[in-house]
Design an enzyme around this catalytic site. Structure first.
Site, short mmCIF file in Angstrom:
data_model
loop_
_atom_site.label_atom_id
_atom_site.label_comp_id
_atom_site.label_asym_id
_atom_site.label_seq_id
_atom_site.Cartn_x
_atom_site.Cartn_y
_atom_site.Cartn_z
N ASN A 170 15.17 -49.35 37.72
CA ASN A 170 16.55 -49.10 37.30
C ASN A 170 16.46 -48.62 35.85
O ASN A 170 16.15 -49.40 34.95
CB ASN A 170 17.39 -50.38 37.38
CG ASN A 170 18.81 -50.18 36.87
OD1 ASN A 170 19.14 -49.17 36.29
ND2 ASN A 170 19.64 -51.18 37.10
N ARG A 213 18.50 -48.11 33.65
CA ARG A 213 19.42 -48.76 32.70
C ARG A 213 18.92 -50.14 32.28
O ARG A 213 19.48 -50.75 31.37
CB ARG A 213 20.81 -48.87 33.32
CG ARG A 213 21.44 -47.50 33.56
CD ARG A 213 22.83 -47.59 34.13
NE ARG A 213 23.69 -48.34 33.22
CZ ARG A 213 24.76 -49.02 33.61
NH1 ARG A 213 25.10 -49.07 34.87
NH2 ARG A 213 25.49 -49.68 32.73
N CYS A 214 17.89 -50.63 32.93
CA CYS A 214 17.36 -51.98 32.66
C CYS A 214 16.20 -51.90 31.67
O CYS A 214 15.22 -51.21 31.90
CB CYS A 214 16.89 -52.60 33.98
SG CYS A 214 16.00 -54.16 33.78
N SER A 215 16.31 -52.65 30.58
CA SER A 215 15.25 -52.61 29.56
C SER A 215 13.92 -53.12 30.09
O SER A 215 12.87 -52.57 29.76
CB SER A 215 15.67 -53.42 28.32
OG SER A 215 15.82 -54.79 28.64
N ARG A 222 12.40 -50.36 32.16
CA ARG A 222 11.86 -49.31 31.29
C ARG A 222 10.56 -49.77 30.63
O ARG A 222 9.61 -49.01 30.52
CB ARG A 222 12.89 -48.91 30.23
CG ARG A 222 14.08 -48.16 30.78
CD ARG A 222 14.94 -47.55 29.68
NE ARG A 222 15.33 -48.48 28.64
CZ ARG A 222 16.43 -49.23 28.63
NH1 ARG A 222 17.27 -49.16 29.65
NH2 ARG A 222 16.70 -50.02 27.62
#
Length: 116
Positions: free
Chosen positions: A8, A10-12, A15
């Protein structure tokens, strides 16, 4: 089969896991599971690869978790997996898959030992 990451962007943590893989020269197949949700059969396979209870795959902090009453201990694994199939935001992230094994890479540093 190439290493895969259920990701995802948007997920730190997701990433971070992807960056960790790439820093080791690994270019995984990136599967944005929110855009391309896993089927019930794919989720069953993933659970076997993880070697973990289905409940470990769930994000308990999601609104959907509360709204669907997924804390109910009487729910079967199939019911829980069906909920994830219908609402993929319930799936833990990131998950890295390598052949017949998988890891919930939360925190991403777990990958360091797993990749050895």
């Amino acid at each position: 089969m190439a290493l895969q990451i259920l990701h995802n962007p948007r997920c730190s943590k997701s990433r971070e896991a992807l960056a960790l893989l790439e820093s080791r020269g690994i270019r995984p197949q990136v599967i944005e599971y929110l855009a391309t949700p896993l089927s019930l059969d794919e989720l069953r396979t993933l659970q076997r690869q993880l070697g973990a209870p289905v409940r470990a795959m769930l994000r308990e902090g999601e609104d959907d978790y509360r709204e669907l009453g997924l804390a109910d201990a009487s729910l079967s694994d199939t019911q829980l997996l069906q909920a994830i199939a219908e609402r993929p935001a319930l799936l833990q992230r990131p998950i890295v898959v390598d052949g017949d094994r998988a890891l919930i890479a939360r925190p991403p540093a777990l990958l360091n030992d797993w990749l050895r």
